[in-house]
Design an enzyme around this catalytic site. Structure first.
Site, mmCIF file in Angstrom:
data_model
loop_
_atom_site.group_PDB
_atom_site.id
_atom_site.type_symbol
_atom_site.label_atom_id
_atom_site.label_comp_id
_atom_site.label_asym_id
_atom_site.label_seq_id
_atom_site.Cartn_x
_atom_site.Cartn_y
_atom_site.Cartn_z
ATOM 1 N N TYR A 58 -2.509 -1.205 10.444
ATOM 2 C CA TYR A 58 -2.489 -1.380 8.983
ATOM 3 C C TYR A 58 -1.167 -0.854 8.403
ATOM 4 C CZ TYR A 58 -4.117 -1.107 4.116
ATOM 5 O OH TYR A 58 -4.260 -1.253 2.748
ATOM 6 N N SER B 225 0.865 -1.180 0.000
ATOM 7 C CA SER B 225 0.000 0.000 0.000
ATOM 8 C C SER B 225 0.901 1.228 0.000
ATOM 9 C CB SER B 225 -0.852 0.009 1.288
ATOM 10 O OG SER B 225 -1.393 1.302 1.520
HETATM 11 P P1 NAD Z 1 -11.293 -5.986 -0.389
HETATM 12 O O1 NAD Z 1 -11.864 -5.866 0.954
HETATM 13 O O2 NAD Z 1 -12.211 -5.989 -1.559
HETATM 14 O O3 NAD Z 1 -10.375 -7.278 -0.528
HETATM 15 C C1 NAD Z 1 -9.702 -7.893 0.534
HETATM 16 C C2 NAD Z 1 -9.926 -9.371 0.398
HETATM 17 O O4 NAD Z 1 -9.183 -10.073 1.410
HETATM 18 C C3 NAD Z 1 -11.401 -9.755 0.600
HETATM 19 O O5 NAD Z 1 -11.824 -10.518 -0.513
HETATM 20 C C4 NAD Z 1 -11.405 -10.583 1.869
HETATM 21 O O6 NAD Z 1 -12.353 -11.621 1.852
HETATM 22 C C5 NAD Z 1 -9.989 -11.132 1.856
HETATM 23 N N1 NAD Z 1 -9.539 -11.590 3.173
HETATM 24 C C6 NAD Z 1 -9.686 -10.963 4.369
HETATM 25 N N2 NAD Z 1 -9.196 -11.725 5.354
HETATM 26 C C7 NAD Z 1 -8.731 -12.856 4.772
HETATM 27 C C8 NAD Z 1 -8.113 -14.023 5.268
HETATM 28 N N3 NAD Z 1 -7.875 -14.190 6.575
HETATM 29 N N4 NAD Z 1 -7.771 -14.996 4.394
HETATM 30 C C9 NAD Z 1 -8.005 -14.849 3.060
HETATM 31 N N5 NAD Z 1 -8.599 -13.759 2.539
HETATM 32 C C10 NAD Z 1 -8.946 -12.769 3.390
HETATM 33 O O7 NAD Z 1 -10.238 -4.780 -0.527
HETATM 34 P P2 NAD Z 1 -9.098 -4.529 -1.604
HETATM 35 O O8 NAD Z 1 -8.962 -3.091 -1.704
HETATM 36 O O9 NAD Z 1 -9.323 -5.313 -2.814
HETATM 37 O O10 NAD Z 1 -7.828 -5.078 -0.824
HETATM 38 C C11 NAD Z 1 -6.908 -5.995 -1.378
HETATM 39 C C12 NAD Z 1 -5.503 -5.668 -0.904
HETATM 40 O O11 NAD Z 1 -5.127 -4.397 -1.429
HETATM 41 C C13 NAD Z 1 -5.356 -5.564 0.604
HETATM 42 O O12 NAD Z 1 -4.132 -6.145 0.997
HETATM 43 C C14 NAD Z 1 -5.318 -4.061 0.836
HETATM 44 O O13 NAD Z 1 -4.610 -3.721 2.003
HETATM 45 C C15 NAD Z 1 -4.596 -3.605 -0.407
HETATM 46 N N6 NAD Z 1 -4.779 -2.193 -0.714
HETATM 47 C C16 NAD Z 1 -5.992 -1.704 -1.083
HETATM 48 C C17 NAD Z 1 -6.118 -0.347 -1.362
HETATM 49 C C18 NAD Z 1 -7.401 0.281 -1.809
HETATM 50 O O14 NAD Z 1 -7.462 1.518 -1.923
HETATM 51 N N7 NAD Z 1 -8.451 -0.464 -2.083
HETATM 52 C C19 NAD Z 1 -5.006 0.491 -1.254
HETATM 53 C C20 NAD Z 1 -3.798 -0.046 -0.860
HETATM 54 C C21 NAD Z 1 -3.688 -1.387 -0.597
#
Ligand code: NAD
Length: 268
Positions: A166, A153
């Protein structure tokens, strides 16, 4: 047209929504056999929809339930996938979540919960992936014997008040990724991170679901648009492909310029 990930077996964690879902779809388009990982029975239906849509477009995918913070479940996932498809070629270490609190109110449970999934989960999956890459060796599918993409991130770099667990997990991912990239580069394993900025997914719905929230958010993004899962997924395909064969141990920021200190754009 040549597919960049033809017949490569890719485990994508947390792939039943958001960025993971986007990666599952883009990897399948490029010929990968995609393992759509999800954590709980309640996400099974969403994962099955993605799997069925991939199959309907002549791709190959299965859903697989596994909580990435549980060592026994992660070991079993890699063993089951290797038994069914012969091996694992690519890991997208994507699963992650937030549990936010003012630092002085943050409970140990909240801290351990986020670190356990976001950081320990990436450790467990990367360890099993690398063991499998080394066991199997060169199978002629790629210049590398295995590739890992860690979803970090912008908060591996930008401090984030109210999100200490986080931000610490993402800072930890940066050093985990660089250390294992250094440890295994000579074995022809490539490990890199993607640092997304604000991507429109369920994790940050609060930041974009009203017009006022969206306008506030856009102040932080020089490109003046929120990112979409495809923006990250296309970068992940590139990092996993042989086009990125000389890229190892790096973090690719996919953030519309969020890390460019936008507050200084008007001369500070
Ligand atoms: P999201 O909530 O759609 O996806 C996260 C996924 O992780 C979900 O499908 C959830 O079911 C899964 N998950 C949670 N706990 C879990 C576990 N114990 N085992 C397996 N799966 C698990 O959100 P996203 O934005 O798609 O996030 C995906 C990644 O991207 C994350 O690591 C997040 O930190 C990172 N990220 C997202 C953003 C953003 O702006 N959306 C920015 C920076 C980083």
């Amino acid at each position: 047209m040549e597919k960049k990930l033809d017949k490569q077996v890719a485990i994508i964690t947390g792939a039943s929504s958001g960025i993971g879902e986007g990666c599952a779809r883009e990897f399948a388009k490029e010929g990968a056999i995609v393992i759509v990982n999800y954590p709980k029975a309640s996400s099974k239906e969403k994962a099955e929809v993605i799997v069925n849509e991939i199959k309907a477009s002549n791709g190959d995918a299965i859903g697989y339930q596994c909580d990435v913070s549980k060592e026994d479940e992660v070991i079993k996932m890699f063993a089951d996938v290797s038994a069914r498809f012969g091996t694992v070629d690519i890991l997208v270490n994507n699963a992650g979540l937030q549990s936010d609190a003012k630092f002085t109110d943050m409970t140990l449970e909240q801290w351990n919960f986020v670190i356990g999934i976001n950081l320990t989960g990436q450790f467990l999956c990367a360890r099993e992936a690398i063991k499998e890459f080394l066991r199997r060796g060169d199978n002629g599918k790629s210049k590398s014997i295995g590739k890992i993409i860690c979803m970090s991130s912008v908060h591996q770099k930008i401090p984030w008040a109210g999100h200490a667990n986080y931000a610490a997990s993402k800072g930890g991912i940066m050093m985990l990724m660089q250390t294992i990239a250094q440890e295994f580069a000579s074995e022809k394993i490539r490990i890199n991170s993607i640092a997304p900025g604000a991507i429109q997914t369920p994790i940050n719905k609060d930041a974009w679901d009203t017009n006022a929230d969206m306008q506030n958010l856009l102040k932080l993004i020089p490109e003046k648009r929120i990112g979409q899962p495809e923006d990250v997924a296309k970068a992940a395909v590139w990092l996993a492909s042989d086009d990125a064969d000389y890229v190892n141990g790096t973090t690719l920021f996919v953030d519309g310029g969020m890390t460019l200190y936008p507050g200084f754009a008007g001369n500070g």
